[in-house]
Design a protein around this motif. Sequence first.
Motif, mmCIF file in Angstrom:
data_model
loop_
_atom_site.group_PDB
_atom_site.id
_atom_site.type_symbol
_atom_site.label_atom_id
_atom_site.label_comp_id
_atom_site.label_asym_id
_atom_site.label_seq_id
_atom_site.Cartn_x
_atom_site.Cartn_y
_atom_site.Cartn_z
ATOM 1 N N THR A 79 0.015 -7.674 -9.962
ATOM 2 C CA THR A 79 1.342 -7.907 -10.068
ATOM 3 C C THR A 79 2.325 -6.482 -10.311
ATOM 4 O O THR A 79 1.922 -6.084 -11.812
ATOM 5 N N VAL A 80 2.676 -5.484 -9.561
ATOM 6 C CA VAL A 80 3.069 -4.357 -9.675
ATOM 7 C C VAL A 80 4.293 -4.339 -9.422
ATOM 8 O O VAL A 80 4.974 -4.582 -8.417
ATOM 9 N N ASN A 81 5.357 -3.214 -10.281
ATOM 10 C CA ASN A 81 6.448 -2.891 -9.782
ATOM 11 C C ASN A 81 6.309 -1.793 -8.695
ATOM 12 O O ASN A 81 5.672 -0.736 -9.140
ATOM 13 N N LEU A 82 7.347 -1.774 -7.470
ATOM 14 C CA LEU A 82 7.108 -0.766 -6.471
ATOM 15 C C LEU A 82 8.270 0.236 -7.022
ATOM 16 O O LEU A 82 9.360 0.071 -7.866
ATOM 17 N N GLY A 83 7.956 1.420 -6.450
ATOM 18 C CA GLY A 83 8.990 2.642 -6.669
ATOM 19 C C GLY A 83 10.253 2.324 -5.755
ATOM 20 O O GLY A 83 10.200 1.657 -4.949
ATOM 21 N N GLY A 84 11.177 3.008 -5.918
ATOM 22 C CA GLY A 84 12.451 3.291 -5.259
ATOM 23 C C GLY A 84 13.413 2.112 -5.682
ATOM 24 O O GLY A 84 13.159 1.319 -6.484
ATOM 25 N N ARG A 88 11.659 -3.831 -6.598
ATOM 26 C CA ARG A 88 11.069 -4.853 -6.445
ATOM 27 C C ARG A 88 9.291 -4.757 -6.869
ATOM 28 O O ARG A 88 9.002 -3.977 -7.257
ATOM 29 N N THR A 89 8.922 -6.108 -6.780
ATOM 30 C CA THR A 89 7.763 -6.332 -7.169
ATOM 31 C C THR A 89 6.826 -6.583 -6.078
ATOM 32 O O THR A 89 7.160 -7.282 -5.160
ATOM 33 N N ILE A 90 5.503 -6.396 -6.169
ATOM 34 C CA ILE A 90 4.455 -6.810 -5.394
ATOM 35 C C ILE A 90 3.332 -7.569 -6.003
ATOM 36 O O ILE A 90 2.848 -7.248 -7.199
ATOM 37 N N ARG A 91 3.036 -8.602 -5.194
ATOM 38 C CA ARG A 91 1.629 -9.343 -5.826
ATOM 39 C C ARG A 91 0.738 -9.416 -4.692
ATOM 40 O O ARG A 91 1.208 -9.841 -3.580
ATOM 41 N N LEU A 92 -0.584 -8.771 -4.962
ATOM 42 C CA LEU A 92 -1.504 -8.857 -3.892
ATOM 43 C C LEU A 92 -2.804 -9.235 -4.555
ATOM 44 O O LEU A 92 -2.990 -8.820 -5.540
ATOM 45 N N GLU A 93 -3.701 -9.844 -3.725
ATOM 46 C CA GLU A 93 -5.051 -9.753 -3.911
ATOM 47 C C GLU A 93 -5.770 -8.983 -2.851
ATOM 48 O O GLU A 93 -5.787 -9.102 -1.623
ATOM 49 N N VAL A 94 -6.739 -8.137 -3.491
ATOM 50 C CA VAL A 94 -7.352 -7.131 -2.585
ATOM 51 C C VAL A 94 -8.759 -7.432 -2.638
ATOM 52 O O VAL A 94 -9.542 -8.027 -3.658
ATOM 53 N N ASN A 95 -9.483 -7.546 -1.298
ATOM 54 C CA ASN A 95 -10.648 -7.966 -1.276
ATOM 55 C C ASN A 95 -11.383 -6.536 -0.515
ATOM 56 O O ASN A 95 -10.872 -6.115 0.375
ATOM 57 N N LEU A 96 -12.507 -6.129 -1.143
ATOM 58 C CA LEU A 96 -13.153 -4.741 -0.863
ATOM 59 C C LEU A 96 -14.503 -5.223 -0.025
ATOM 60 O O LEU A 96 -15.170 -6.042 -0.692
ATOM 61 N N GLN A 97 -14.939 -4.918 1.189
ATOM 62 C CA GLN A 97 -16.014 -5.070 1.769
ATOM 63 C C GLN A 97 -16.797 -3.870 1.575
ATOM 64 O O GLN A 97 -16.698 -2.819 2.004
ATOM 65 N N MET A 98 -17.984 -4.205 0.886
ATOM 66 C CA MET A 98 -18.925 -3.307 0.465
ATOM 67 C C MET A 98 -20.184 -3.001 1.346
ATOM 68 O O MET A 98 -20.517 -4.128 1.621
ATOM 69 N N LEU A 99 -20.483 -1.960 1.651
ATOM 70 C CA LEU A 99 -21.709 -1.768 2.549
ATOM 71 C C LEU A 99 -23.044 -1.616 1.649
ATOM 72 O O LEU A 99 -23.137 -1.027 0.589
ATOM 73 N N LEU A 123 -1.519 3.703 -7.118
ATOM 74 C CA LEU A 123 -0.909 3.824 -5.410
ATOM 75 C C LEU A 123 0.066 3.099 -5.432
ATOM 76 O O LEU A 123 0.918 3.412 -4.540
ATOM 77 N N LEU A 124 0.022 1.914 -5.579
ATOM 78 C CA LEU A 124 1.111 0.862 -5.642
ATOM 79 C C LEU A 124 2.520 1.195 -6.233
ATOM 80 O O LEU A 124 3.460 0.893 -5.740
ATOM 81 N N ASN A 125 2.350 1.847 -7.361
ATOM 82 C CA ASN A 125 3.607 2.291 -8.086
ATOM 83 C C ASN A 125 4.455 3.327 -7.278
ATOM 84 O O ASN A 125 5.784 3.494 -7.531
#
Length: 169
Positions: A79-84, A88-99, A123-125
Amino acid sequence: MAETQEKAPAPKRNLGMILQIAFAVLNIAVMGAGGYMVYASTMGWENPKITEEDAERELASTSNEADLSPLVYTMDKFTVNLGGEPKRTIRLEVNLQMLGKEGFEEVMEPENRAKARDRIVRLLNDKSFADLDSIQGKLFLKDKIAGEVNGILHRGVVKDVFFSDFVVQ
């Protein structure tokens, strides 16, 4: 004179017959030579024999390939505050596909997890709502996240990034 004129057409007929016979003999000779070449090239061929040792080696090589199959690591929700403006705030769940398993274990290390989360938050900020509103913006964000996490890892590689939760408020 009449006798000489009748004998003249006979040599043309004999020449045609001789050419037909010559072509037939040549055709049979070429077919025989081709048949011999095929026979000679297949004389030493034997069916391949599979031994138990060969089968075990094949099985071992396929199990090594299974270690390189992609594994998915699900990170905790962000849960991160966006710039600009507007804020606004963004809530996301990230899945990394690893080799590979090695890369998966590397991203599971607490130090690497913390570094990856920090880089993703930074990066999200820097992003604004307009940057993430379109499909292209989300795809660009995926590429940036993969690049940032790959910059942290030494042995592993992030193949793809998936969003299982993506909400902007």
